[in-house]
Design a protein around this motif. Structure first.
Motif, PDB file in Angstrom:
ATOM      1  N   ARG A  14       0.741  -1.261  -0.166  1.00 15.09           N
ATOM      2  CA  ARG A  14      -0.134  -0.031  -0.088  1.00 15.09           C
ATOM      3  C   ARG A  14       0.880   1.120  -0.207  1.00 15.09           C
ATOM      4  O   ARG A  14       0.699   2.267  -0.739  1.00 15.09           O
ATOM      5  N   GLU A  15       1.958   1.241   0.920  1.00 12.73           N
ATOM      6  CA  GLU A  15       2.650   2.379   1.005  1.00 12.73           C
ATOM      7  C   GLU A  15       3.661   2.627  -0.436  1.00 12.73           C
ATOM      8  O   GLU A  15       3.711   3.758  -0.821  1.00 12.73           O
ATOM      9  N   LEU A  16       3.947   1.454  -1.132  1.00 11.86           N
ATOM     10  CA  LEU A  16       4.683   1.740  -2.314  1.00 11.86           C
ATOM     11  C   LEU A  16       3.743   2.189  -3.358  1.00 11.86           C
ATOM     12  O   LEU A  16       4.064   2.805  -4.232  1.00 11.86           O
ATOM     13  N   THR A  17       2.321   1.707  -3.507  1.00 14.76           N
ATOM     14  CA  THR A  17       1.309   2.172  -4.302  1.00 14.76           C
ATOM     15  C   THR A  17       1.145   3.563  -4.291  1.00 14.76           C
ATOM     16  O   THR A  17       1.330   4.104  -5.431  1.00 14.76           O
ATOM     17  N   ASP A  18       0.933   4.022  -3.062  1.00 15.48           N
ATOM     18  CA  ASP A  18       0.835   5.271  -2.937  1.00 15.48           C
ATOM     19  C   ASP A  18       1.936   6.321  -3.372  1.00 15.48           C
ATOM     20  O   ASP A  18       1.774   7.449  -3.760  1.00 15.48           O
ATOM     21  N   LYS A  19       3.092   5.798  -3.334  1.00 16.10           N
ATOM     22  CA  LYS A  19       4.602   6.487  -3.646  1.00 16.10           C
ATOM     23  C   LYS A  19       4.431   6.607  -5.078  1.00 16.10           C
ATOM     24  O   LYS A  19       4.708   7.571  -5.633  1.00 16.10           O
ATOM     25  N   LEU A  20       4.119   5.507  -5.581  1.00 17.03           N
ATOM     26  CA  LEU A  20       4.104   5.654  -7.441  1.00 17.03           C
ATOM     27  C   LEU A  20       3.087   6.356  -7.826  1.00 17.03           C
ATOM     28  O   LEU A  20       3.474   7.275  -8.820  1.00 17.03           O
ATOM     29  N   ALA A  21       2.293   6.467  -7.231  1.00 14.34           N
ATOM     30  CA  ALA A  21       0.761   7.303  -7.624  1.00 14.34           C
ATOM     31  C   ALA A  21       1.116   8.798  -7.507  1.00 14.34           C
ATOM     32  O   ALA A  21       0.907   9.531  -8.297  1.00 14.34           O
ATOM     33  N   THR A  22       1.717   9.230  -6.156  1.00 12.51           N
ATOM     34  CA  THR A  22       1.825  10.508  -6.180  1.00 12.51           C
ATOM     35  C   THR A  22       3.313  10.981  -6.562  1.00 12.51           C
ATOM     36  O   THR A  22       3.279  12.036  -7.180  1.00 12.51           O
ATOM     37  N   ASP A  23       4.364  10.376  -6.330  1.00 10.62           N
ATOM     38  CA  ASP A  23       5.778  11.053  -7.036  1.00 10.62           C
ATOM     39  C   ASP A  23       5.906  10.657  -8.328  1.00 10.62           C
ATOM     40  O   ASP A  23       6.542  11.495  -8.974  1.00 10.62           O
ATOM     41  N   PHE A  24       5.585   9.425  -8.952  1.00  9.70           N
ATOM     42  CA  PHE A  24       5.788   9.100 -10.256  1.00  9.70           C
ATOM     43  C   PHE A  24       4.741   9.205 -11.215  1.00  9.70           C
ATOM     44  O   PHE A  24       4.730   9.224 -12.302  1.00  9.70           O
ATOM     45  N   LYS A  25       3.538   9.844 -10.671  1.00  6.96           N
ATOM     46  CA  LYS A  25       2.355   9.988 -11.407  1.00  6.96           C
ATOM     47  C   LYS A  25       1.854   8.761 -12.351  1.00  6.96           C
ATOM     48  O   LYS A  25       1.389   8.977 -13.421  1.00  6.96           O
ATOM     49  N   LEU A  26       2.060   7.704 -12.035  1.00  8.66           N
ATOM     50  CA  LEU A  26       1.480   6.386 -12.538  1.00  8.66           C
ATOM     51  C   LEU A  26      -0.114   6.208 -12.107  1.00  8.66           C
ATOM     52  O   LEU A  26      -0.444   6.549 -10.952  1.00  8.66           O
ATOM     53  N   LYS A  27      -0.585   6.085 -13.104  1.00  8.24           N
ATOM     54  CA  LYS A  27      -2.191   5.926 -13.096  1.00  8.24           C
ATOM     55  C   LYS A  27      -2.866   4.733 -12.614  1.00  8.24           C
ATOM     56  O   LYS A  27      -2.347   3.675 -13.161  1.00  8.24           O
ATOM     57  N   ASN A  28      -3.295   4.649 -11.293  1.00 13.58           N
ATOM     58  CA  ASN A  28      -3.853   3.545 -10.737  1.00 13.58           C
ATOM     59  C   ASN A  28      -2.722   2.397 -10.875  1.00 13.58           C
ATOM     60  O   ASN A  28      -3.064   1.128 -11.466  1.00 13.58           O
ATOM     61  N   PRO A  29      -1.789   2.350 -10.022  1.00 11.42           N
ATOM     62  CA  PRO A  29      -0.608   1.245 -10.157  1.00 11.42           C
ATOM     63  C   PRO A  29      -1.148   0.131  -9.560  1.00 11.42           C
ATOM     64  O   PRO A  29      -1.495   0.068  -8.606  1.00 11.42           O
ATOM     65  N   GLN A  30      -0.861  -0.853 -10.140  1.00 14.30           N
ATOM     66  CA  GLN A  30      -1.322  -2.237  -9.712  1.00 14.30           C
ATOM     67  C   GLN A  30       0.105  -2.888  -9.718  1.00 14.30           C
ATOM     68  O   GLN A  30       0.633  -3.468 -10.611  1.00 14.30           O
ATOM     69  N   ILE A  31       0.308  -3.416  -8.277  1.00 14.01           N
ATOM     70  CA  ILE A  31       1.864  -3.870  -8.290  1.00 14.01           C
ATOM     71  C   ILE A  31       1.534  -5.480  -7.808  1.00 14.01           C
ATOM     72  O   ILE A  31       0.784  -5.835  -7.203  1.00 14.01           O
ATOM     73  N   SER A  32       2.433  -5.905  -8.595  1.00 12.40           N
ATOM     74  CA  SER A  32       2.570  -7.592  -8.266  1.00 12.40           C
ATOM     75  C   SER A  32       3.842  -7.931  -7.839  1.00 12.40           C
ATOM     76  O   SER A  32       4.983  -7.197  -8.527  1.00 12.40           O
ATOM     77  N   VAL A  33       4.090  -8.841  -6.917  1.00 17.51           N
ATOM     78  CA  VAL A  33       5.647  -9.236  -6.620  1.00 17.51           C
ATOM     79  C   VAL A  33       5.741 -10.653  -7.105  1.00 17.51           C
ATOM     80  O   VAL A  33       4.908 -11.527  -6.770  1.00 17.51           O
ATOM     81  N   VAL A  34       7.035 -10.905  -7.687  1.00 11.98           N
ATOM     82  CA  VAL A  34       7.241 -11.857  -8.325  1.00 11.98           C
ATOM     83  C   VAL A  34       8.677 -12.372  -7.753  1.00 11.98           C
ATOM     84  O   VAL A  34       9.583 -11.678  -7.782  1.00 11.98           O
ATOM     85  N   GLU A  35       8.552 -13.742  -7.157  1.00 10.36           N
ATOM     86  CA  GLU A  35      10.004 -14.202  -6.539  1.00 10.36           C
ATOM     87  C   GLU A  35      10.792 -14.765  -7.529  1.00 10.36           C
ATOM     88  O   GLU A  35      10.403 -15.649  -8.383  1.00 10.36           O
TER      89      GLU A  35
END
Length: 251
Positions: A63-84
């Motif tokens: 959630r914190e990373l999603t907010d950071k990408l949306a506010t600082d990097f202006k990404l529209k509705n970022p949907q983050i997935s994590v791949v090991e």
């Protein structure tokens, strides 16, 4: 704004984003990010060695990373997935970051290079080449190349088999650049096949952070973050003899 300027701006923003992720989730063993735009938003796939650190407790990290990408990097509705990453030692990005961390901690560059080379080859790589350049010993810049195994240098085979990455690290001597090229054995072409003994399969255990099954190794069993793993490697690295030490014994 023209289409060319839009492309340049997007590529520049992606570069800044990847530089930020390399620092922000360093302890998670960040390798690379796959970013794609869709009508519903922006998909960001993070390839890391320890997904639990990125996800955080009850998803707080995501959630914190999603907010950071949306506010600082202006990404529209970022949907983050994590791949090991199944085998971190076969990822040039991960190994570049680990080697850079060793150099930051004051490890001799040749010892760090030989240790990284050994780790990559021991984990099933077909070949590897490590180039280190910069202020290695004195005021003058220099470079060294160390390689092992089979590594295609050019042509179609090199494009298919070889992965590479570059990292930079600031030391007391100055700026040092690291370039690692790894030939992945799983992508081999028949004429490049190495006839070696098949490694024993590691025991499968359940990851406490993600709940997924993974290979049990000594380092992964003890280290929960990249910082802890680097500290463990430094202790083992002391047992590794460099060329200078071997020459001193012969004299």
């Amino acid at each position: 704004m023209s289409a060319v300027k839009n492309v340049i701006k997007d590529n520049y923003n992606m570069m800044l984003l990847k530089d930020y992720l390399r620092v922000a989730i360093k302890d998670a063993g960040f390798s690379h990010a796959e970013i794609s735009k869709t009508p519903m938003g922006t998909r960001v796939a993070l390839h890391v060695t320890r997904p639990g650190i990125v996800i955080g407790r009850k998803g707080s990290g995501i959630r914190e990373l999603t907010d950071k990408l949306a506010t600082d990097f202006k990404l529209k509705n970022p949907q983050i997935s994590v791949v090991e990453i199944a085998k971190p030692e076969l990822s040039p990005s991960v190994m570049c970051n680990r080697m850079a961390s060793h150099l930051e901690r004051g490890t001799a560059f040749r010892r760090a290079t030989m240790w990284t080379l050994k780790q990559i080859m021991d984990n099933g790589a077909m070949g590897v080449q490590i180039t280190i350049s910069g202020k290695l010993r004195g005021d003058r810049s220099a470079f060294e190349k160390h390689s092992a195994g089979i590594l295609p240098r050019a042509g179609h085979h090199a494009e298919v088999i070889v992965d590479e990455d570059i990292a930079h690290v600031k030391t007391a001597m100055g700026l040092i650049g690291i370039r690692i090229r790894i030939a992945i054995n799983e992508k081999f072409v028949p004429e490049f096949e190495l006839k070696t003994q098949k490694p024993k399969k590691a025991k499968q255990i359940k990851d406490k952070d993600t709940g997924k099954m993974r290979d049990e190794t000594e380092v992964e069993r003890k280290a929960r973050t990249e910082s802890e793993q680097i500290a463990i490697e430094e202790e083992k690295m002391k047992e590794l003899e460099t060329l200078e030490e071997e020459e001193a014994k012969l004299l």
